[in-house]
Design a protein around this motif. Structure first.
Motif, PDB file in Angstrom:
ATOM      1  N   ARG A 279      73.721 110.368  27.615  1.00 34.01           N
ATOM      2  CA  ARG A 279      72.624 109.550  28.136  1.00 34.01           C
ATOM      3  C   ARG A 279      72.494 108.381  27.169  1.00 34.01           C
ATOM      4  NH1 ARG A 279      67.578 110.540  30.218  1.00 34.01           N
ATOM      5  NH2 ARG A 279      66.547 108.696  30.946  1.00 34.01           N
ATOM      6  N   LEU A 280      72.565 107.136  27.647  1.00 37.39           N
ATOM      7  CA  LEU A 280      72.494 105.968  26.788  1.00 37.39           C
ATOM      8  C   LEU A 280      71.103 105.337  26.853  1.00 37.39           C
ATOM      9  CD1 LEU A 280      73.995 104.000  24.901  1.00 37.39           C
ATOM     10  CD2 LEU A 280      74.459 102.592  26.928  1.00 37.39           C
ATOM     11  N   VAL A 281      70.543 105.118  25.669  1.00 34.24           N
ATOM     12  CA  VAL A 281      69.306 104.336  25.534  1.00 34.24           C
ATOM     13  C   VAL A 281      69.612 103.195  24.580  1.00 34.24           C
ATOM     14  CG1 VAL A 281      66.878 104.333  24.838  1.00 34.24           C
ATOM     15  CG2 VAL A 281      67.871 106.390  25.872  1.00 34.24           C
ATOM     16  N   ALA A 282      69.376 101.966  25.022  1.00 35.48           N
ATOM     17  CA  ALA A 282      69.602 100.793  24.184  1.00 35.48           C
ATOM     18  C   ALA A 282      68.264 100.118  23.905  1.00 35.48           C
ATOM     19  CB  ALA A 282      70.562  99.823  24.861  1.00 35.48           C
ATOM     20  N   ALA A 283      68.222  99.368  22.805  1.00 40.24           N
ATOM     21  CA  ALA A 283      66.971  98.695  22.445  1.00 40.24           C
ATOM     22  C   ALA A 283      67.264  97.350  21.818  1.00 40.24           C
ATOM     23  CB  ALA A 283      66.158  99.547  21.481  1.00 40.24           C
ATOM     24  N   THR A 284      66.328  96.415  21.973  1.00 40.12           N
ATOM     25  CA  THR A 284      66.463  95.100  21.361  1.00 40.12           C
ATOM     26  C   THR A 284      65.108  94.427  21.268  1.00 40.12           C
ATOM     27  OG1 THR A 284      67.547  92.935  21.518  1.00 40.12           O
ATOM     28  CG2 THR A 284      66.910  93.983  23.581  1.00 40.12           C
ATOM     29  N   ASN A 285      64.984  93.538  20.266  1.00 47.41           N
ATOM     30  CA  ASN A 285      63.793  92.691  20.203  1.00 47.41           C
ATOM     31  C   ASN A 285      64.098  91.284  20.695  1.00 47.41           C
ATOM     32  OD1 ASN A 285      65.317  91.558  18.161  1.00 47.41           O
ATOM     33  ND2 ASN A 285      63.929  92.115  16.501  1.00 47.41           N
ATOM     34  N   ALA A 286      65.323  91.081  21.188  1.00 44.30           N
ATOM     35  CA  ALA A 286      65.738  89.769  21.689  1.00 44.30           C
ATOM     36  C   ALA A 286      65.452  89.643  23.183  1.00 44.30           C
ATOM     37  CB  ALA A 286      67.228  89.560  21.427  1.00 44.30           C
ATOM     38  N   ASN A 287      65.466  88.409  23.665  1.00 49.70           N
ATOM     39  CA  ASN A 287      65.302  88.132  25.097  1.00 49.70           C
ATOM     40  C   ASN A 287      66.697  88.092  25.720  1.00 49.70           C
ATOM     41  OD1 ASN A 287      64.990  86.809  27.645  1.00 49.70           O
ATOM     42  ND2 ASN A 287      63.011  86.022  26.962  1.00 49.70           N
ATOM     43  N   LEU A 288      67.116  89.222  26.282  1.00 49.23           N
ATOM     44  CA  LEU A 288      68.487  89.300  26.812  1.00 49.23           C
ATOM     45  C   LEU A 288      68.728  88.353  27.989  1.00 49.23           C
ATOM     46  CD1 LEU A 288      69.486  93.079  26.541  1.00 49.23           C
ATOM     47  CD2 LEU A 288      70.028  91.168  25.034  1.00 49.23           C
ATOM     48  N   PRO A 289      67.792  88.169  28.919  1.00 49.05           N
ATOM     49  CA  PRO A 289      68.050  87.192  29.983  1.00 49.05           C
ATOM     50  C   PRO A 289      68.339  85.793  29.440  1.00 49.05           C
ATOM     51  CG  PRO A 289      66.235  88.612  30.624  1.00 49.05           C
ATOM     52  CD  PRO A 289      66.564  88.945  29.200  1.00 49.05           C
ATOM     53  N   GLU A 290      67.630  85.382  28.384  1.00 48.04           N
ATOM     54  CA  GLU A 290      67.909  84.081  27.776  1.00 48.04           C
ATOM     55  C   GLU A 290      69.293  84.065  27.149  1.00 48.04           C
ATOM     56  OE1 GLU A 290      64.912  82.928  25.028  1.00 48.04           O
ATOM     57  OE2 GLU A 290      63.379  82.571  26.568  1.00 48.04           O
ATOM     58  N   MET A 291      69.676  85.178  26.521  1.00 47.11           N
ATOM     59  CA  MET A 291      71.000  85.252  25.917  1.00 47.11           C
ATOM     60  C   MET A 291      72.084  85.226  26.987  1.00 47.11           C
ATOM     61  SD  MET A 291      70.509  87.978  22.782  1.00 47.11           S
ATOM     62  CE  MET A 291      72.200  87.709  22.232  1.00 47.11           C
ATOM     63  N   VAL A 292      71.832  85.862  28.118  1.00 49.24           N
ATOM     64  CA  VAL A 292      72.783  85.818  29.239  1.00 49.24           C
ATOM     65  C   VAL A 292      72.945  84.382  29.722  1.00 49.24           C
ATOM     66  CG1 VAL A 292      73.147  86.473  31.652  1.00 49.24           C
ATOM     67  CG2 VAL A 292      72.398  88.197  29.984  1.00 49.24           C
ATOM     68  N   ALA A 293      71.829  83.668  29.883  1.00 45.18           N
ATOM     69  CA  ALA A 293      71.876  82.275  30.345  1.00 45.18           C
ATOM     70  C   ALA A 293      72.615  81.382  29.354  1.00 45.18           C
ATOM     71  CB  ALA A 293      70.457  81.758  30.565  1.00 45.18           C
ATOM     72  N   ALA A 294      72.522  81.716  28.059  1.00 45.21           N
ATOM     73  CA  ALA A 294      73.197  80.919  27.026  1.00 45.21           C
ATOM     74  C   ALA A 294      74.635  81.355  26.807  1.00 45.21           C
ATOM     75  CB  ALA A 294      72.421  81.008  25.710  1.00 45.21           C
ATOM     76  N   GLY A 295      75.108  82.379  27.535  1.00 46.15           N
ATOM     77  CA  GLY A 295      76.483  82.844  27.407  1.00 46.15           C
ATOM     78  C   GLY A 295      76.722  83.705  26.183  1.00 46.15           C
ATOM     79  N   ARG A 296      75.652  84.240  25.563  1.00 45.27           N
ATOM     80  CA  ARG A 296      75.821  85.056  24.359  1.00 45.27           C
ATOM     81  C   ARG A 296      75.700  86.559  24.642  1.00 45.27           C
ATOM     82  NH1 ARG A 296      71.747  84.379  21.106  1.00 45.27           N
ATOM     83  NH2 ARG A 296      70.453  83.005  22.403  1.00 45.27           N
ATOM     84  N   PHE A 297      75.430  86.904  25.879  1.00 43.92           N
ATOM     85  CA  PHE A 297      75.406  88.317  26.257  1.00 43.92           C
ATOM     86  C   PHE A 297      75.924  88.436  27.686  1.00 43.92           C
ATOM     87  CE2 PHE A 297      73.789  92.556  27.112  1.00 43.92           C
ATOM     88  CZ  PHE A 297      73.868  93.163  25.852  1.00 43.92           C
ATOM     89  N   ARG A 298      76.775  89.433  27.901  1.00 45.34           N
ATOM     90  CA  ARG A 298      77.413  89.586  29.215  1.00 45.34           C
ATOM     91  C   ARG A 298      76.385  89.987  30.270  1.00 45.34           C
ATOM     92  NH1 ARG A 298      83.268  90.624  29.261  1.00 45.34           N
ATOM     93  NH2 ARG A 298      82.836  91.510  31.318  1.00 45.34           N
ATOM     94  N   GLU A 299      76.423  89.271  31.369  1.00 47.50           N
ATOM     95  CA  GLU A 299      75.479  89.561  32.447  1.00 47.50           C
ATOM     96  C   GLU A 299      75.732  90.932  33.049  1.00 47.50           C
ATOM     97  OE1 GLU A 299      73.571  87.021  36.085  1.00 47.50           O
ATOM     98  OE2 GLU A 299      75.767  87.153  36.035  1.00 47.50           O
ATOM     99  N   ASP A 300      76.998  91.302  33.225  1.00 47.40           N
ATOM    100  CA  ASP A 300      77.298  92.600  33.826  1.00 47.40           C
ATOM    101  C   ASP A 300      76.856  93.753  32.924  1.00 47.40           C
ATOM    102  OD1 ASP A 300      79.204  91.921  31.957  1.00 47.40           O
ATOM    103  OD2 ASP A 300      80.942  92.197  33.285  1.00 47.40           O
TER     104      ASP A 300
END
Length: 473
Positions: A279-300
């Protein structure tokens, strides 16, 4: 009409009955006692909201009354009356648990203001806070404190998702308790008896992170002297928690996506995928949608992780939980340090309530630990928190230490709810610090005779040799 119950203890009948008339005219219910001993007996028979006691009385004096009330009725605020209006008297009364003091003679307006302030500024006791905390822990989760609406929504979401195998993405500012959420999900899931493995994705370089997560085969790279099982496989049948997921590289993101899609991991240098059930649980304090829009995190990968989102509120948005959290941490650190702590002085709690808490619950925990270490009495004082807030957020706007004797006197008048020794301590500490702990220069700067300034230092247990740690030399 205010129905607060007030007990007046004074051996002077004129004072007793005068106070009764004044306070009853303001709507309070008043009982009187001619001695400290009889006053304590009255307290054992009735619940009082406030006690006003004289300092100098035959038999049991006011300070002994103070000490007995602290033991037998620790939640009741006490005002000390004295005809011996000296700084030493006020400091002694405050150190023994008085919330305020009144110098005789006084006017009806002064006593009314003091009573109103004392009833509004009742000390926040750890016993009360911890009882609320224990009730909340029973009703909710072992490691969480707080019953605010914001946290209740988090609890409900945990209970909804825990029985499933759905991937969870926990978001929130640093210090809000994201790993606690992951552990709560694991404990309340069918996987509770299997491993819970936590990985901080910021603590390892990219090549080492991949080796930790996926494992490697002996000889697959320089330094790979033996085959290593990856944490995905270590967590088999359990829960894998990837903290700060936003910090992994795009290359590692691509490999992680394949693992999640195929439910198998290929060790570095390996040729055969190794199946796993996690079972995977991930966590972050970053704004992932913003990172996706900036090309720094994979959308998929974001879509794969964000199946069940849980957003943790910052502490400033759940201030209704603050007292329970303070009570929990105060009780814990007092026990660990072997100190007998009753709670927080009113102005110390007010300071926390006005603070923004950029570090959230983790910052509060650290603040309370420091305060318990520094506290010289059984109530944490404002100065023990060593916390400054801006004038905009601090209602009094008076966070700096006074610079002169005149400022000190004015500050005492304006901050009646604050313990006198707290103000004096800040006054002498700042003077000594500005003058590099030279008593003569410090006394001259603030306009005091050296013996008088030396007396203030002595009362605070300070000297050039006995200074608090962490202050400038």
């Amino acid at each position: 009409m205010n129905q607060a119950q007030i007990l007046v203890i004074d051996d002077d009948e004129v004072i007793r009955e005068g106070l009764r008339r004044v306070l009853e005219s303001r709507g309070y219910a008043v009982a009187v006692s001619p001695s400290g001993l009889l006053g304590l007996e009255r307290m054992n028979q009735h619940d009082f909201s406030l006690v006003i006691t004289d300092l100098k009385m035959p038999g049991m004096g006011g300070l002994e009354v103070l000490r007995q009330i602290r033991i037998l009725h620790p939640g009741v605020p006490i005002i000390m009356m004295t005809g011996y209006s000296t700084v030493e008297t006020a400091v002694e009364a405050m150190k023994n648990g008085a919330i305020d003091y009144i110098a005789k003679p006084f006017t009806p307006e002064i006593i009314s203001e003091k009573v109103r302030s004392a009833l509004d500024q009742k000390p926040v006791l750890v016993d009360d806070m911890h009882r609320q905390c224990e009730l909340q822990e029973i009703q909710a989760f072992e490691d969480f404190i707080g019953g605010s609406g914001e946290m209740q929504r988090v609890y409900r979401r945990i209970m909804q998702v825990a029985p499933t195998d759905s991937t969870v993405l926990v978001t929130g500012e640093s210090g809000t308790g994201k790993e606690l959420v992951a552990r709560a999900i694991h404990r309340k899931s069918p996987r509770r008896n299997a491993p819970f493995v936590a990985v901080d994705c910021t603590s390892l370089a990219e090549n080492l992170l991949e080796s930790e997560l996926f494992g490697h085969i002996k000889g697959s790279f320089t330094g790979a002297s033996q085959t290593k099982t990856g944490l995905f496989k270590v967590a088999d049948s359990g829960t894998l928690f990837l903290d700060e997921i936003a910090n992994i590289s795009l290359t590692t993101q691509a490999k992680l996506l394949r693992v999640l899609q195929e439910r198998a991991v290929l060790p570095i240098g390996g040729t055969q995928p190794v199946s796993m059930d996690i079972r995977l649980v991930a966590a972050t304090n970053a704004n992932l949608p913003e990172m996706v829009a900036a090309g720094r995190f994979r959308e998929d990968l974001f879509f794969r992780l964000n199946i069940i989102p849980i957003e943790l509120p910052p502490l400033r948005e759940r201030k209704g939980d603050l007292r329970q959290l303070v009570g929990h941490f105060l009780n814990r650190f007092a026990e660990e340090l072997g100190k007998d702590m009753r709670g927080l002085a009113p102005d110390a709690m007010a300071l926390l309530e006005n603070y923004h808490f950029p570090g959230n619950v983790r910052e509060l925990e650290n603040l309370i630990e420091r305060a318990v270490v520094l506290a010289e009495g059984d109530l944490v004082q404002r100065v023990d928190l060593e916390l400054q807030v801006s004038a905009e957020k601090d209602g009094a706007g008076l966070t700096e230490a006074p610079q002169t004797v005149e400022e000190l006197k004015e500050r005492k008048r304006l901050l009646r709810e604050q313990a006198v020794d707290t103000i004096e301590r800040a006054f002498v500490l700042d003077a000594m610090r500005r003058n590099k702990w030279n008593v003569t220069r410090a006394a001259e700067e603030v306009g005091m005779l050296r013996p008088n300034f030396q007396a203030l230092l002595k009362k605070q247990g300070l000297s050039a040799r006995n200074r608090p740690t962490g202050l400038d030399a």
